[in-house]
Design a protein around this motif. Sequence first.
Motif, PDB file in Angstrom:
ATOM      1  N   TYR A 164       0.801  -1.234   0.084  1.00 56.97           N
ATOM      2  CA  TYR A 164       0.040   0.222  -0.116  1.00 56.97           C
ATOM      3  C   TYR A 164       0.827   1.222   0.081  1.00 56.97           C
ATOM      4  CZ  TYR A 164       0.621  -0.017   5.029  1.00 56.97           C
ATOM      5  OH  TYR A 164       1.291  -0.104   6.216  1.00 56.97           O
ATOM      6  N   LEU A 165       0.318   2.213  -0.146  1.00 53.91           N
ATOM      7  CA  LEU A 165       0.721   3.701  -0.321  1.00 53.91           C
ATOM      8  C   LEU A 165       1.304   4.415   0.647  1.00 53.91           C
ATOM      9  CD1 LEU A 165      -1.129   4.828  -3.352  1.00 53.91           C
ATOM     10  CD2 LEU A 165       1.087   3.895  -3.689  1.00 53.91           C
ATOM     11  N   ASP A 166       1.079   4.792   1.701  1.00 52.74           N
ATOM     12  CA  ASP A 166       1.264   5.632   2.819  1.00 52.74           C
ATOM     13  C   ASP A 166       2.623   5.992   2.705  1.00 52.74           C
ATOM     14  OD1 ASP A 166       2.609   4.133   4.245  1.00 52.74           O
ATOM     15  OD2 ASP A 166       1.029   3.971   6.039  1.00 52.74           O
ATOM     16  N   ILE A 185       0.332 -11.565  -2.202  1.00 52.17           N
ATOM     17  CA  ILE A 185       0.657 -10.279  -1.672  1.00 52.17           C
ATOM     18  C   ILE A 185      -0.895  -9.798  -2.161  1.00 52.17           C
ATOM     19  CG2 ILE A 185       1.573 -10.208  -4.060  1.00 52.17           C
ATOM     20  CD1 ILE A 185       2.938  -7.599  -2.767  1.00 52.17           C
ATOM     21  N   LEU A 186      -1.353  -8.879  -1.214  1.00 53.45           N
ATOM     22  CA  LEU A 186      -2.559  -7.982  -1.404  1.00 53.45           C
ATOM     23  C   LEU A 186      -2.422  -6.803  -2.034  1.00 53.45           C
ATOM     24  CD1 LEU A 186      -3.828  -8.599   2.177  1.00 53.45           C
ATOM     25  CD2 LEU A 186      -4.279 -10.095   0.477  1.00 53.45           C
ATOM     26  N   ILE A 187      -3.077  -6.436  -2.994  1.00 53.69           N
ATOM     27  CA  ILE A 187      -2.951  -5.026  -3.725  1.00 53.69           C
ATOM     28  C   ILE A 187      -4.326  -4.570  -3.661  1.00 53.69           C
ATOM     29  CG2 ILE A 187      -2.232  -4.002  -5.805  1.00 53.69           C
ATOM     30  CD1 ILE A 187       0.055  -5.464  -4.767  1.00 53.69           C
ATOM     31  N   PHE A 193      -5.847   0.849   0.295  1.00 50.85           N
ATOM     32  CA  PHE A 193      -6.753   0.144   1.539  1.00 50.85           C
ATOM     33  C   PHE A 193      -6.994   1.126   2.573  1.00 50.85           C
ATOM     34  CE2 PHE A 193      -3.907  -3.642  -0.131  1.00 50.85           C
ATOM     35  CZ  PHE A 193      -4.865  -4.446  -0.495  1.00 50.85           C
ATOM     36  N   SER A 194      -7.982   0.791   3.217  1.00 51.82           N
ATOM     37  CA  SER A 194      -8.306   1.861   4.439  1.00 51.82           C
ATOM     38  C   SER A 194      -7.428   1.251   5.677  1.00 51.82           C
ATOM     39  CB  SER A 194      -9.749   1.715   4.846  1.00 51.82           C
ATOM     40  OG  SER A 194     -10.055   0.067   5.502  1.00 51.82           O
ATOM     41  N   SER A 210       6.626  -2.201   0.082  1.00 49.66           N
ATOM     42  CA  SER A 210       6.662  -1.235  -0.837  1.00 49.66           C
ATOM     43  C   SER A 210       6.992  -1.870  -2.094  1.00 49.66           C
ATOM     44  CB  SER A 210       7.641  -0.094  -0.409  1.00 49.66           C
ATOM     45  OG  SER A 210       8.155   0.724  -1.769  1.00 49.66           O
ATOM     46  N   LEU A 211       6.567  -1.617  -3.319  1.00 54.82           N
ATOM     47  CA  LEU A 211       7.067  -2.097  -4.410  1.00 54.82           C
ATOM     48  C   LEU A 211       8.057  -1.092  -5.133  1.00 54.82           C
ATOM     49  CD1 LEU A 211       3.454  -3.076  -5.679  1.00 54.82           C
ATOM     50  CD2 LEU A 211       5.190  -4.616  -4.721  1.00 54.82           C
TER      51      LEU A 211
END
Lengths: 235, 235
Positions: A164-166, A185-187, A193-194, A210-211
């Motif tokens: 996820y991004l944060d 892996i979850l995307i 994602f919340s 992180s990707l």
Amino acid sequence: MLLFYAPDFTTDSPLLPEEETRHALKVLRLETGEFIHITDGKGNLYTTKIVSSDLKKPRFQIMQHQSDYGKRDYFIHVAVAPTKNPDRTEWLVEKCVELGIDTISFIQCDHSERKHFKTDRLEKICVSAMKQSLKAQLPEIQDIIPFEKFVTKTDLWDQKFIGYLDEQKKYYLSEIAKPNQRYCILIGPEGDFSPREVGMAQQQGFIPVSLGESRLRTETAAMAACHILNIINQK
Amino acid sequence: MLLFYAPDFTTDSPLLPEEETRHALKVLRLETGEFIHITDGKGNLYTTKIVSSDLKKPRFQIMQHQSDYGKRDYFIHVAVAPTKNPDRTEWLVEKCVELGIDTISFIQCDHSERKHFKTDRLEKICVSAMKQSLKAQLPEIQDIIPFEKFVTKTDLWDQKFIGYLDEQKKYYLSEIAKPNQRYCILIGPEGDFSPREVGMAQQQGFIPVSLGESRLRTETAAMAACHILNIINQK
């Protein structure tokens, strides 16, 4: 190498489905004596010779049979929120199959703009990408289920990740994934994602990763994750 | 973060093009007092406050200016044969920009099914992917030229690669590429490079590489090469 898909093909019953027969004999005009490869999508690869090119009753002689063709000692499962634009999801399926994937699941997330999603069309894309990239194992496409149901289900994965991004400093997937594992892996969806979902996944043992430095679209992230896990297993 | 593209934006002339202004003020209905980010695509990132949301005469106050935003200590140049289906080339441009690329060139190859190719539409895709992935450097798209012209041109690359399919054992790009270099990689058309082209490239110092175990389509190979070079520089 020309590869055809015949899910029910066996040594005892070397039959090609009608559509594949048409493609081989009518579109590509293959003739008696020519060789084609046939897979059942379950790891079997048959090298066959066309012994009758009769469209109604074609016959193939098996010259060679390889089981577990292209078998890998790792397993990649990507669970992704379907993109708002379904073309982008179709694209991600095609690309993941080309790069090498075992299972693709779809998840309904808090910020999903698309909560319902039919996987029928994806099966065809999957078959076509498998043939195009000369693989003998058809990846599994799983129907969409709620995020919480997915992350809490009993599993056989060795390493579980959530991308996820944060801004929070996370490990790169490429650093933390070990070779020869069963990965999941979850995307997340376009809106990510919340925090609730990230918390729930972490509780279930999914490690935030992180990707890379770039902010990627959902479908690019899913494809990048699949590619990274393949690269790790090349070394 | 909302990012807009204004190629001529400077501290002295903080102007947004009409289309971007419309998008900000009419489509997204941003108002006076709100912050937007603007890039000139040359590495400058401006954080601005909307001080007038008059569609005809919008005004932006620069709150912060970062030059060399997201500057990387490596350079990726992918030279690829355009795919038969132009959508696939458009897709590859979008994905490479998201993942991070500096220059994309197009090459006419012996086995190219598409020898002519207009890059106009790609500029738009490039801008949109740059904005979407929050980058401040607009990659360069170069017009199509013959393969031999591309490989013999004077260059500033540190590492040069050619990706192609044959059975010959090659190094993986992921093993042989060193971090912090100026890379160039050649990706062939659907019918692959001809032996003549492979020979010519090798003579010019391009090292044959494999992108992995899978047989990839042209556009997937170009994207995978770009991704691998980015991953190598994460470590």
